[in-house]
Design a protein around this motif. Structure first.
Motif, PDB file in Angstrom:
ATOM      1  N   GLY A 137      46.555  37.704  48.223  1.00 46.34           N
ATOM      2  CA  GLY A 137      47.442  37.879  47.075  1.00 46.34           C
ATOM      3  C   GLY A 137      46.698  38.059  45.764  1.00 46.34           C
ATOM      4  O   GLY A 137      47.320  38.294  44.727  1.00 46.34           O
ATOM      5  N   LYS A 138      45.381  37.934  45.807  1.00 43.78           N
ATOM      6  CA  LYS A 138      44.596  37.958  44.559  1.00 43.78           C
ATOM      7  C   LYS A 138      44.625  39.324  43.877  1.00 43.78           C
ATOM      8  O   LYS A 138      44.396  39.422  42.687  1.00 43.78           O
ATOM      9  CB  LYS A 138      43.127  37.571  44.854  1.00 43.78           C
ATOM     10  CG  LYS A 138      42.966  36.162  45.404  1.00 43.78           C
ATOM     11  CD  LYS A 138      41.525  35.699  45.347  1.00 43.78           C
ATOM     12  CE  LYS A 138      40.652  36.306  46.423  1.00 43.78           C
ATOM     13  NZ  LYS A 138      40.850  35.691  47.753  1.00 43.78           N
ATOM     14  N   VAL A 139      44.866  40.398  44.655  1.00 41.41           N
ATOM     15  CA  VAL A 139      44.798  41.759  44.121  1.00 41.41           C
ATOM     16  C   VAL A 139      46.172  42.298  43.694  1.00 41.41           C
ATOM     17  O   VAL A 139      46.332  43.487  43.473  1.00 41.41           O
ATOM     18  CB  VAL A 139      44.144  42.711  45.137  1.00 41.41           C
ATOM     19  CG1 VAL A 139      42.666  42.403  45.285  1.00 41.41           C
ATOM     20  CG2 VAL A 139      44.829  42.611  46.509  1.00 41.41           C
ATOM     21  N   CYS A 140      47.147  41.382  43.588  1.00 41.63           N
ATOM     22  CA  CYS A 140      48.487  41.745  43.121  1.00 41.63           C
ATOM     23  C   CYS A 140      49.189  42.768  44.013  1.00 41.63           C
ATOM     24  O   CYS A 140      49.589  43.853  43.559  1.00 41.63           O
ATOM     25  CB  CYS A 140      48.432  42.236  41.673  1.00 41.63           C
ATOM     26  SG  CYS A 140      49.370  41.169  40.574  1.00 41.63           S
ATOM     27  N   ILE A 167      42.743  41.207  54.243  1.00 39.44           N
ATOM     28  CA  ILE A 167      42.999  39.775  54.465  1.00 39.44           C
ATOM     29  C   ILE A 167      42.275  38.948  53.401  1.00 39.44           C
ATOM     30  O   ILE A 167      42.838  38.030  52.822  1.00 39.44           O
ATOM     31  CB  ILE A 167      42.566  39.353  55.891  1.00 39.44           C
ATOM     32  CG1 ILE A 167      43.478  40.022  56.932  1.00 39.44           C
ATOM     33  CG2 ILE A 167      42.601  37.828  56.039  1.00 39.44           C
ATOM     34  CD1 ILE A 167      43.069  39.788  58.377  1.00 39.44           C
ATOM     35  N   GLN A 214      52.458  39.720  46.250  1.00 45.89           N
ATOM     36  CA  GLN A 214      51.830  38.536  45.630  1.00 45.89           C
ATOM     37  C   GLN A 214      51.203  37.592  46.653  1.00 45.89           C
ATOM     38  O   GLN A 214      50.875  36.456  46.348  1.00 45.89           O
ATOM     39  CB  GLN A 214      52.845  37.762  44.761  1.00 45.89           C
ATOM     40  CG  GLN A 214      53.384  38.569  43.593  1.00 45.89           C
ATOM     41  CD  GLN A 214      52.339  38.798  42.518  1.00 45.89           C
ATOM     42  OE1 GLN A 214      51.849  37.868  41.895  1.00 45.89           O
ATOM     43  NE2 GLN A 214      51.969  40.052  42.311  1.00 45.89           N
ATOM     44  N   GLY A 215      51.069  38.054  47.888  1.00 46.59           N
ATOM     45  CA  GLY A 215      50.445  37.213  48.912  1.00 46.59           C
ATOM     46  C   GLY A 215      51.331  36.079  49.379  1.00 46.59           C
ATOM     47  O   GLY A 215      50.852  35.116  49.984  1.00 46.59           O
ATOM     48  N   LEU A 216      52.648  36.193  49.119  1.00 46.73           N
ATOM     49  CA  LEU A 216      53.569  35.120  49.497  1.00 46.73           C
ATOM     50  C   LEU A 216      54.367  35.470  50.756  1.00 46.73           C
ATOM     51  O   LEU A 216      55.385  34.852  51.045  1.00 46.73           O
ATOM     52  CB  LEU A 216      54.501  34.796  48.323  1.00 46.73           C
ATOM     53  CG  LEU A 216      53.804  34.038  47.174  1.00 46.73           C
ATOM     54  CD1 LEU A 216      54.670  34.019  45.921  1.00 46.73           C
ATOM     55  CD2 LEU A 216      53.457  32.601  47.589  1.00 46.73           C
ATOM     56  N   GLY A 217      53.879  36.465  51.514  1.00 46.13           N
ATOM     57  CA  GLY A 217      54.500  36.829  52.791  1.00 46.13           C
ATOM     58  C   GLY A 217      55.468  37.983  52.654  1.00 46.13           C
ATOM     59  O   GLY A 217      56.073  38.169  51.602  1.00 46.13           O
ATOM     60  N   HIS A 271      49.908  46.738  42.078  1.00 45.49           N
ATOM     61  CA  HIS A 271      51.233  47.390  42.034  1.00 45.49           C
ATOM     62  C   HIS A 271      51.503  48.023  40.681  1.00 45.49           C
ATOM     63  O   HIS A 271      52.349  48.909  40.570  1.00 45.49           O
ATOM     64  CB  HIS A 271      52.337  46.403  42.425  1.00 45.49           C
ATOM     65  CG  HIS A 271      52.616  45.334  41.420  1.00 45.49           C
ATOM     66  ND1 HIS A 271      53.385  45.542  40.314  1.00 45.49           N
ATOM     67  CD2 HIS A 271      52.203  44.038  41.346  1.00 45.49           C
ATOM     68  CE1 HIS A 271      53.455  44.415  39.607  1.00 45.49           C
ATOM     69  NE2 HIS A 271      52.748  43.500  40.210  1.00 45.49           N
ATOM     70  N   SER A 272      50.800  47.574  39.642  1.00 45.72           N
ATOM     71  CA  SER A 272      50.916  48.241  38.348  1.00 45.72           C
ATOM     72  C   SER A 272      49.916  49.404  38.362  1.00 45.72           C
ATOM     73  O   SER A 272      48.906  49.393  37.667  1.00 45.72           O
ATOM     74  CB  SER A 272      50.618  47.258  37.212  1.00 45.72           C
ATOM     75  OG  SER A 272      51.251  47.673  36.034  1.00 45.72           O
ATOM     76  N   SER A 285      41.550  44.056  36.493  1.00 44.51           N
ATOM     77  CA  SER A 285      40.449  43.313  37.124  1.00 44.51           C
ATOM     78  C   SER A 285      40.862  42.582  38.394  1.00 44.51           C
ATOM     79  O   SER A 285      40.049  42.386  39.289  1.00 44.51           O
ATOM     80  CB  SER A 285      39.870  42.296  36.144  1.00 44.51           C
ATOM     81  OG  SER A 285      40.793  41.237  35.953  1.00 44.51           O
ATOM     82  N   GLY A 286      42.124  42.169  38.465  1.00 47.49           N
ATOM     83  CA  GLY A 286      42.555  41.429  39.654  1.00 47.49           C
ATOM     84  C   GLY A 286      42.322  42.257  40.901  1.00 47.49           C
ATOM     85  O   GLY A 286      41.810  41.771  41.923  1.00 47.49           O
ATOM     86  N   ILE A 322      50.979  39.883  54.640  1.00 47.80           N
ATOM     87  CA  ILE A 322      50.487  39.303  53.374  1.00 47.80           C
ATOM     88  C   ILE A 322      51.598  39.330  52.331  1.00 47.80           C
ATOM     89  O   ILE A 322      51.868  38.326  51.666  1.00 47.80           O
ATOM     90  CB  ILE A 322      49.241  40.072  52.870  1.00 47.80           C
ATOM     91  CG1 ILE A 322      48.077  39.892  53.867  1.00 47.80           C
ATOM     92  CG2 ILE A 322      48.822  39.599  51.476  1.00 47.80           C
ATOM     93  CD1 ILE A 322      46.914  40.858  53.658  1.00 47.80           C
TER      94      ILE A 322
END
Lengths: 300, 202
Positions: free
Chosen positions: A191-194, A187, A250-253, A282-283, A158-159, A247
Motif C-alpha cells: 500500500g506504500k505506493v498509493c 507485494i 491503499q493496500g487495504l485489500g 493513482h494520482s 515520491s510514494g 493488495i
C-alpha cells in the motif's frame, strides 16, 4: 539545375516554453487525464470488496473537489519531469529550452505557490524552487513528425517513486524470473505506493535504460499498449497476475491493485536479463503542450 | 464496525475503544509531522514548544501560502493543499513519539509495521488511515493553520491545524494488536504461489 526551397521550419521561442512549463506543472497537479478518470470508472464498476469500493469512491470524489476548488489533487508536487519531443524542421535553441523549463518550474512554485519537494541529496537543503542539480529531469527525444515540438510534464510523486526496483537477472533465470520479480515487487510495494497504480516494467537494455523504460511504462496513458508483441503479451499476463494478489486500493485489500501493468522493452546483451519496476500512483498526473505552426495545444 | 467521533486531545480509554476496521472522525486539533521533523526531534535532540500529549499527528508536509501574522493566525501561513504522505518511512519514530511526546494517534497512508503495532498495544495508541492522494478533499477538513514550530525545516515543519470533521478515517491498526495491513499482507502472501503458478513462474 533546380534549387529546392528549404522546408518551412517551426520556430519555438524560449519564452513560450517557459510559460508552457509553468502552466503545465500547475495544470498537471490539478486536472487528472481523461484516461485515468476512465480507469477509475472501470475499477469502480468491477471492484467486489466493500472497503475498496468506498476508498475508490473517495479518490473519485477528490478528482471532482480538486477541479471545483481549483486545488491540487495531491499534496505531493513531486519531482518535476519534462519529456520533450522535437520533430523534424523545428528550430529551437536547445540550451535556452532547458533554461526556460527551469525558469517556468521555479515560477510555478513561487507564483502559485507550490510546495517545493526538491532538496540537495546530501545537505537536504531546499531551494524552494522545485529545482536543483539535474532537476527538473529533462528528457529530449527526436521524432519523425514534422514541425511539432511537444512538451510533456509529469510531477512524479515520491510514494510511488520509492517503489522502484531493479535486478540484473541473468539469461539462465529466464522470463519466469522476470515475472516473479514483478509480482514480488508489487507485494513489497504493497500500500506504500498509493494503489491503484500503473505498474511500469522495463525489460532489457542496460541498467539505466531498463529503469528508464520502467518509468516510460509507468507514465504511459492507460489504454496504450507496448509496441513490441512479446512485451504486449507480458503486459496482459502481468496485469491479471498483479490484480489477483488482493493488495487493493491503499493496500487495504480488494481487486483494484493496478489500473494496468505496462511493459517497455529494449534489446539487451547476450549475458544479461535485466528487469526494473517503477510505479505510478493513482494520482497519475500528466499535462502536455504541443507547439505546431497553428499554435499551442494544451492537453494531457 | 463502529463509527467514532474523537475530540482532540483524547485519553487512553478513548483509544482502547477503537477496533481495526472501525471509522473515526476527528475534531478540533491536529499536528502535521514529517520525515525531517522527526529526524530532528529524535535523532538530533530538538524539542518542540507544542504539547502533543493525547494528540494526533498526521504524516504531512503541506502546500502553504505566506500571509500576515495576526491574533488568530500565529503561523503566518494559510493552507493551499494539505494531504498525507507514506507512513512506512517514519516507522521507527512511532515509539519515541508516544513515549516522549505522549502522542496517541498517528494518521497516515500505507500503514506501519510490527514495532508500531507493539507500541500501540503497549502504550495505548492507534494508526488511522486517510486516503492517500485525496488531498484536495482532505484540505476541506482543515479549518486553519493555527501555529507552526521548527519552521526552519519548512515544508517539513511541525504544524498545528484547526480541523473540522476530519474524516472518516479507517482504524488501520488498533491498541489491541489488530492491523488491517498485516491481515492483507498475510492474504497476499497466501495467494502468491497460485499467481506465480498461473504465470508459469512458480
Amino acid at each position: 539545375m533546380t534549387v529546392l526551397a528549404p522546408p518551412a521550419t517551426l520556430r519555438v521561442d524560449p519564452d513560450a516554453i517557459e510559460e508552457a512549463a509553468k502552466l503545465l506543472y500547475i495544470r498537471a497537479l490539478k486536472v487528472l487525464p481523461d484516461d485515468i478518470k476512465a480507469g477509475f470508472a472501470r475499477l469502480d464498476a468491477t471492484e467486489s470488496d466493500a472497503t475498496a469500493k468506498s476508498i475508490l469512491a473517495t479518490m473519485i470524489e477528490n478528482i471532482g473537489v480538486a477541479e471545483r476548488t481549483d486545488n491540487l489533487l495531491c499534496q505531493d508536487t513531486g519531482i518535476p519531469i519534462f519529456n520533450v519531443r522535437v520533430g523534424r524542421h523545428v528550430e529551437v535553441d536547445g540550451w535556452a529550452l532547458k533554461q526556460a523549463i527551469r525558469r517556468g518550474t521555479a515560477r510555478a512554485t513561487r507564483e502559485h505557490p507550490l510546495r517545493s519537494s526538491v532538496v540537495h541529496p546530501i545537505t537536504r537543503v531546499n531551494e524552494h524552487t522545485s529545482c536543483g542539480l539535474h532537476v527538473p529531469v529533462i528528457n529530449i527525444d527526436f521524432v519523425e513528425e514534422e514541425r511539432v515540438l511537444a512538451l510533456e510534464m509529469i510531477p512524479k510523486g515520491s510514494g510511488s517513486e520509492n517503489g522502484s526496483f531493479l535486478q540484473m537477472l541473468i539469461p539462465a533465470d529466464g522470463l519466469a524470473a522476470v515475472k516473479r520479480f514483478v509480482v514480488d515487487a508489487a507485494i513489497r510495494a504493497g500500500g506504500k505506493v498509493c494503489p491503484p497504480t500503473i505498474l511500469g516494467v522495463g525489460v532489457g537494455g542496460t541498467s539505466d535504460l531498463c529503469m528508464h523504460l520502467a518509468k516510460v511504462a509507468a507514465t504511459r496513458p492507460l489504454g496504450s499498449r507496448c509496441e513490441d508483441a512479446e512485451g504486449a503479451q507480458l503486459e496482459a499476463e502481468l496485469s491479471e497476475a498483479v490484480n489477483s494478489l488482493g493488495i487493493g486500493p491503499q493496500g487495504l485489500g480488494g481487486d483494484s491493485t493496478a489500473f494496468a501493468v505496462h511493459v517497455e522493452v529494449a534489446a539487451t546483451h547476450i549475458t544479461m536479463n535485466p528487469v526494473a519496476v517503477n510505479v505510478q500512483c493513482h494520482s497519475a498526473r500528466r499535462a502536455s503542450a504541443t507547439f505546431t505552426p497553428e499554435g499551442v495545444r494544451i492537453g494531457f | 464496525m463502529t463509527h467514532h467521533t474523537l475530540h482532540m486531545p483524547c485519553t487512553e480509554a478513548d483509544i482502547r475503544k477503537l477496533r481495526a476496521g472501525d471509522t473515526v472522525t476527528l475534531q478540533d486539533t491536529l499536528f502535521g509531522i514529517r520525515d525531517a521533523t522527526q529526524i530532528h526531534m529524535f535523532d538530533r535532540g530538538r524539542r518542540t514548544r507544542f504539547d502533543l500529549r493525547g494528540h494526533a499527528v498526521i504524516h504531512t508536509a503541506p502546500n502553504v501560502r505566506k500571509v500576515e501574522r495576526s491574533g488568530t493566525n500565529q503561523a503566518g501561513y494559510e493552507a493551499v493543499c494539505i494531504g498525507t504522505t507514506t507512513s512506512d518511512r517514519m516507522e521507527r519514530f512511532t515509539r519515541p513519539l508516544m513515549e516522549r511526546e505522549g502522542v496517541r494517534i498517528i494518521i497516515g497512508k500505507g500503514g506501519l509495521r510490527e514495532d508500531s503495532a507493539k507500541a500501540f498495544q503497549e502504550l495505548g495508541g492507534c494508526y488511522l488511515a486517510v486516503i492517500g492522494g485525496a488531498a484536495a478533499l482532505e484540505t476541506t477538513w482543515i479549518a486553519a493553520i493555527e501555529d507552526v514550530d521548527l519552521d526552519d525545516l519548512n515544508p517539513e515543519s511541525l504544524w498545528r491545524f484547526a480541523i473540522q470533521d476530519f474524516g472518516p478515517l479507517i482504524v488501520g491498526m488498533d491498541s489491541h494488536g489488530g492491523s488491517l495491513y498485516r491481515d492483507v499482507q498475510r492474504d497476499v502472501e497466501a495467494r502468491r504461489a497460485a499467481v506465480l503458478a498461473k504465470l508459469g513462474a512458480a
